[in-house]
Scaffold this active site. Structure first.
Site, mmCIF file in Angstrom:
data_model
loop_
_atom_site.group_PDB
_atom_site.id
_atom_site.type_symbol
_atom_site.label_atom_id
_atom_site.label_comp_id
_atom_site.label_asym_id
_atom_site.label_seq_id
_atom_site.Cartn_x
_atom_site.Cartn_y
_atom_site.Cartn_z
ATOM 1 C CG ASP A 174 29.621 60.640 60.362
ATOM 2 O OD1 ASP A 174 28.132 60.328 59.730
ATOM 3 O OD2 ASP A 174 30.910 60.074 60.270
ATOM 4 C CG ASP A 193 41.209 61.744 55.987
ATOM 5 O OD1 ASP A 193 40.781 60.697 56.669
ATOM 6 O OD2 ASP A 193 41.297 62.359 56.792
ATOM 7 C CG HIS A 250 37.580 60.635 57.953
ATOM 8 N ND1 HIS A 250 37.881 60.941 57.030
ATOM 9 C CD2 HIS A 250 36.410 59.999 57.574
ATOM 10 C CE1 HIS A 250 37.328 60.389 56.153
ATOM 11 N NE2 HIS A 250 36.195 59.420 56.998
ATOM 12 C CD GLU A 296 38.537 64.396 57.554
ATOM 13 O OE1 GLU A 296 39.155 63.508 58.400
ATOM 14 O OE2 GLU A 296 38.133 65.336 56.349
#
Ligand code: F6R
Length: 256
Positions: free
Chosen positions: A63, A132, A134, A139
């Site tokens: 990313d 979370d 990810h 996400e």
């Protein structure tokens, strides 16, 4: 999934470094998927120290932030240069990181995906995990079949990553990330997680239902995943004693 629990992040990182080193020695033209973030810094230091031959290796990063130039201190281009690429013998032509400044983000994402499949796919994909759940920057609520694309970071991820920036306001809202479907096509996924703040996400990813509310749980559908944890990140796993026992009993030929 193979779950390996180590006493602390240092020992766990050494194990991951050995696994990466073994991959590069056994397949000098390996295609590696790389991650950034705090978890990877010590790993890259160990890989640099190992003085491996990277001359035949090709890499694809997961990313990049949209809008940050490659020389921005918080861009993932800069992170990778500082932590790994400036210290190893890889040809710049074999390094692939999404272009966060591309005039057309969709075209950049498609081109990245095309280049990745033209190389024959990723042999080993390194992954961290967000608090979370990810992976990459997929996400919560990301499609589990997603491909490379633009994503909007959640407030939690921007808060988590603010530690790398001067202030939270400076954390970009948008990123380009490999999709979960893209990640699942890698031949081997190796996920690292250290510290108590990752325990809930790891428990969900490994033992929870497969759900887009914990994107890493999609890895349960992958045939070859190695999860390397320290004790703190493993704390909420129901079967942690079983995973420890399995790892201790491994025959020599299966050990890293
Ligand atoms: C970064 C990436 C992210 C991180 C994750 C954990 O390339 O893919 O999924 O791996 O946000 O980051 P750290 O290691 O900083 O906790």
């Amino acid at each position: 999934m193979e779950i390996i629990i180590q006493p602390n992040p240092g020992v766990a990182t050494s194990l991951a470094a050995r696994l990466l080193g073994k991959t590069i020695r056994e397949k000098p033209d390996a295609v590696l998927g790389l991650a950034t973030g705090g978890t990877m810094e010590a790993l890259y230091r160990q890989l640099v120290a190992a003085k491996l031959d990277w001359s035949g290796v090709t890499t694809f990063n997961l990313d990049e932030y949209v809008g940050l130039p490659p020389d921005h201190p918080q861009s993932y281009h800069h992170f990778m240069g500082e932590n790994l690429f400036h210290h190893i013998n890889m040809s710049p032509r074999s390094i692939n990181i999404p272009d966060g400044l591309a005039a057309s983000i969709p075209a950049e994402c498609e081109a990245y995906e095309r280049k990745l499949s033209a190389t024959g796919g990723i042999d080993l994909q390194l992954l961290g995990i967000g608090t979370d759940g990810h992976i990459g920057f997929n996400e919560q609520s990301s499609s589990l079949a997603s491909r490379n694309r633009i994503k909007t970071l959640t407030p939690q991820t921007r808060k988590d990553n603010a530690r790398f920036f001067a202030s939270e306001e400076q954390v970009p809202h948008h990123v380009i990330t490999m999709g979960i479907g893209t990640i699942l096509e890698s031949r081997h996924c190796v996920m690292l997680a250290f510290g108590a703040r990752k325990a809930k996400a790891i428990a969900g990813a490994v033992e929870g239902p497969i759900t887009s509310m914990n994107p890493a749980s999609a890895l349960q559908n992958h045939p070859k995943v190695t999860v390397i944890l320290d004790e703190a990140a493993a704390a909420d796993l129901i079967l942690k004693d079983y995973y420890r026992w399995v790892y201790e009993q491994k025959p020599d030929w299966q050990k890293i």
